[in-house]
Design a protein around this motif. Structure first.
Motif, PDB file in Angstrom:
ATOM      1  N   PRO A 181       0.809  -1.230   0.000  1.00  0.00           N
ATOM      2  CA  PRO A 181       0.000   0.000   0.000  1.00  0.00           C
ATOM      3  C   PRO A 181       0.840   1.277   0.000  1.00  0.00           C
ATOM      4  O   PRO A 181       0.307   2.365  -0.270  1.00  0.00           O
ATOM      5  N   ASN A 182       2.129   1.152   0.280  1.00  0.00           N
ATOM      6  CA  ASN A 182       2.996   2.325   0.251  1.00  0.00           C
ATOM      7  C   ASN A 182       3.436   2.691  -1.163  1.00  0.00           C
ATOM      8  O   ASN A 182       3.961   3.782  -1.394  1.00  0.00           O
TER       9      ASN A 182
ATOM     10  N   THR B  33       2.161   3.976  -3.724  1.00  0.00           N
ATOM     11  CA  THR B  33       1.009   4.732  -4.259  1.00  0.00           C
ATOM     12  C   THR B  33       1.254   5.273  -5.667  1.00  0.00           C
ATOM     13  O   THR B  33       0.305   5.686  -6.344  1.00  0.00           O
ATOM     14  N   HIS B  34       2.515   5.268  -6.118  1.00  0.00           N
ATOM     15  CA  HIS B  34       2.808   5.774  -7.448  1.00  0.00           C
ATOM     16  C   HIS B  34       2.442   4.768  -8.549  1.00  0.00           C
ATOM     17  O   HIS B  34       2.385   5.128  -9.725  1.00  0.00           O
TER      18      HIS B  34
ATOM     19  N   LYS C 123       0.195   2.534 -10.929  1.00  0.00           N
ATOM     20  CA  LYS C 123      -1.115   2.756 -11.550  1.00  0.00           C
ATOM     21  C   LYS C 123      -2.015   1.549 -11.297  1.00  0.00           C
ATOM     22  O   LYS C 123      -2.387   0.790 -12.193  1.00  0.00           O
TER      23      LYS C 123
ATOM     24  N   GLN D  91      -6.871   1.825  -6.073  1.00  0.00           N
ATOM     25  CA  GLN D  91      -6.853   1.702  -4.615  1.00  0.00           C
ATOM     26  C   GLN D  91      -8.287   1.583  -4.091  1.00  0.00           C
ATOM     27  O   GLN D  91      -9.212   2.172  -4.634  1.00  0.00           O
ATOM     28  N   PRO D  92      -8.543   0.851  -3.007  1.00  0.00           N
ATOM     29  CA  PRO D  92      -7.566  -0.007  -2.342  1.00  0.00           C
ATOM     30  C   PRO D  92      -7.255  -1.237  -3.193  1.00  0.00           C
ATOM     31  O   PRO D  92      -8.102  -1.726  -3.932  1.00  0.00           O
TER      32      PRO D  92
ATOM     33  N   SER E  92      -7.872  -4.984   4.854  1.00  0.00           N
ATOM     34  CA  SER E  92      -6.735  -4.204   4.338  1.00  0.00           C
ATOM     35  C   SER E  92      -5.465  -5.046   4.353  1.00  0.00           C
ATOM     36  O   SER E  92      -5.234  -5.836   5.274  1.00  0.00           O
TER      37      SER E  92
END
Length: 589
Positions: A119-120, A122-123, A125, A128-129, A161
């Motif tokens: 989840p870190n 985020t860059h 493509k 999310q989630p 999660s």
């Protein structure tokens, strides 16, 4: 480089997610190719799982392996395998089954799978989630010093999660001189996972019976009966499971076991299936006869004997004595498992003669013509069991009163007539066994012997019932269980086949008390022995396993690594394989 890795992680995640969605819709089909060198297979829960030999896993997973040679488009990503490795070279012309990837390539794929779920990241493509995908397992070629044969990754989720991931490393070695101590395994697990206390659980599998090619020269039957035992705690490596363990019998029986006393019944069932197929398709594949004399000669002799005797007593006595003589030639263990019926009526004796001698449609017509003529002339008044609804039985009952319907022996009529009397005979044979052994009542068997369904369905249900019979007789012969266990097994099989199609590959499982099986396993070596060290968390464990067969199907080993001569110098080989499963846990948050 980073852009390439990001793109690779995105593409891998998208393709795996697509496969998962297709499976949910029921459209998932064959394995797919990823990046030319990797084949990906989706294994649903309940499907054959290659990891079950090591981890007893039965959940939904993705498996990655090397693309088979005929599918390869490039070999740029392959690594040169060391000539010193224990893994044998494989020829492209051989049917080698699943193929493994180099360990380095497998680590790269695990890394992409991990990146996509972190989840870190985020860059990336990725929507999310992030949807948590099933665990990923990759076949490895064992070319590293540890002999890694599988790498795995399984996500940790909390309240939906993704919070972390568990990495698995499975090694496999051919090892005749294994040396391991339970305390060392516990200390390894404590050190790796920073624990003060651990628990241990044992598992052992014993092979109680297995048919082999030498056993079954005349057939392809594969019958296996194994005993799975689990217990906790474990006190030492390779200890004999205590009587307080939990045990399960696993029984898989394919019809046609050469040492079974049911061979004659199995042959009759096969002939019945030939008739049923002929009735359905219009084409009959007649088997080779067992008799030297023709079917017409045998039937004529049978009718002449009945005409001379003017009754059935001596004829039945003759058949019964033949059965007893045949049975006397079989081992006593076989006698106790199954006793042939001696109360065969006219139609059943006719079936026994014709099923072993008829080789053509013309044989059928000629045989039934002789029977009709004898009935019409009043030469015979044969005795029948009550309850038969076959056309021949109807004609025989009519002959008692001096008049018979005219039956044209054309088309499918002769095939149907023989099929009906064979079906009646086999139903009575099977009923005789189940009732005689006090394993089932007529009420239990009603589904299998009912005449209220069409004849093809009747044949299919009788085939199911015969498979149950084979299962029970195999157990009686080779493990000699108590009656209570046999009764439970019978009811389990009956319940299964009332709800499922015929499946001779199905493994019937039955819980048992170890004390009832102790004579079969306590003096034997297990074919598989495993200990699992954990700290209460299901996914975090250390596993050590010893087995006498290769637990992975994508590796082979040189013979000098795995075999030795027995004490008497025979060609029998003793094989030992050790597996080690270690894992590490990483938290994303």
């Amino acid at each position: 480089m980073w852009l390439q890795m990001n793109k690779a992680a995105e593409d891998l995640y998208a393709r795996l997610l697509q496969e998962l969605d297709e499976d949910k819709k029921g459209t998932c089909k064959d394995p797919f190719v990823y990046e030319a060198d990797v084949q990906v297979q989706f294994i649903s829960k309940g499907q054959p799982n290659p990891l079950k030999n090591i981890l007893s896993e039965d959940d939904t997973i993705f498996i990655m392996e090397k693309v088979p040679f005929e599918k390869e488009e490039t070999d740029d990503v392959e690594e040169i395998q060391s000539e010193e490795t224990a893994i044998s070279d494989v020829s492209t012309g051989e049917n080698v089954g699943p193929l493994a990837l180099p360990v380095g390539r497998a680590r790269q794929l695990i890394g992409l799978y991990t990146m996509a779920h972190n989840p870190n990241m985020t860059h990336l493509k990725i929507k999310q989630p992030v949807t948590a995908l099933p665990p990923l397992w990759i076949r490895c070629d064992g070319s590293d010093p540890e002999g890694t044969c599988w790498l795995g990754a399984e996500l940790i989720t909390t309240n939906g999660s993704i919070t972390g991931i568990v990495f698995y490393v499975v090694s496999c070695k051919a090892d005749k001189h294994y040396s391991v101590h339970l305390v060392d395994l516990k200390n390894l697990h404590k050190k790796r996972h920073h624990l003060s206390t651990v628990a241990s659980r044992g598992f052992a599998q014993y092979e109680l019976f297995k048919s082999t090619p030498l056993d079954d020269i005349a057939s392809a039957s594969q019958t296996t009966i194994t005993l799975d035992i689990s217990w906790s705690p474990v006190d030492e490596i390779l200890e004999i499971p205590p009587l307080s363990s939990t045990a399960t019998l696993n029984i898989k029986v394919e019809s046609g076991e050469s040492r079974s006393p049911l061979n004659n019944l199995h042959r009759q069932l096969r002939f019945l299936l030939v008739l049923a197929d002929g009735l359905r398709t219009g084409v009959t594949e007649w088997p080779e006869p067992l008799e030297v004399k023709s079917a017409v000669e045998l039937v004529q002799e049978f009718l002449n004997d009945l005409n001379k005797l003017d009754g059935f007593g001596d004829s039945i006595k003759k058949d019964t004595e033949t059965v007893k003589q045949d049975t006397a030639a079989v081992e006593r263990s076989l006698e106790s498992a199954f006793t042939a019926r001696g109360d065969l009526d006219f139609a059943e004796q006719l079936w026994c003669r014709m099923s072993s001698s008829v080789v053509s449609y013309q044989d059928l017509v000629k045989c039934f013509t002789l029977i009709m003529q004898s009935l019409q002339r009043g030469d015979i008044q044969p005795w029948l069991h009550s309850g038969s609804r076959s056309l021949l039985s109807k004609l025989i009952h009519q002959s008692y009163h001096g008049s018979m319907d005219t039956v044209s022996l054309t088309g499918t009529i002769p095939v149907l007539m023989l099929l009906e009397i064979g079906l009646d005979k086999l139903k009575k044979d099977y009923i005789s066994f189940f009732i005689g052994q006090e394993l089932a009542s007529l009420n239990h068997l009603e589904y299998f012997i009912s005449s209220s369904v069409d004849i093809q369905e009747q044949v299919y249900r009788v085939q199911k019932l015969y498979h149950i019979l084979e299962i029970l007789v195999s157990c009686m012969l080779f493990i000699k269980p108590q009656h209570e266990l046999l009764f439970s097994l019978t009811q389990s099989c009956i319940k299964y086949y009332k709800q499922n199609p015929l499946n001779e590959q199905h493994i019937f499982q039955l819980p048992v008390r170890p004390i009832t099986m102790k004579n079969l396993y306590q003096s034997e070596k297990p074919q598989k022995w495993r200990v699992e060290i954990n700290s209460g968390q299901k996914k975090v464990k250390t596993v050590w396993q010893l087995s006498d067969s290769l637990p992975v199907d994508h590796l082979t080993f040189h013979k000098h690594d795995v075999s030795e001569l027995t004490l008497n110098g025979s060609l029998e080989e003793k094989k030992y394989f050790t597996n080690m499963v270690t894992c590490s846990q990483v938290h994303f948050k």
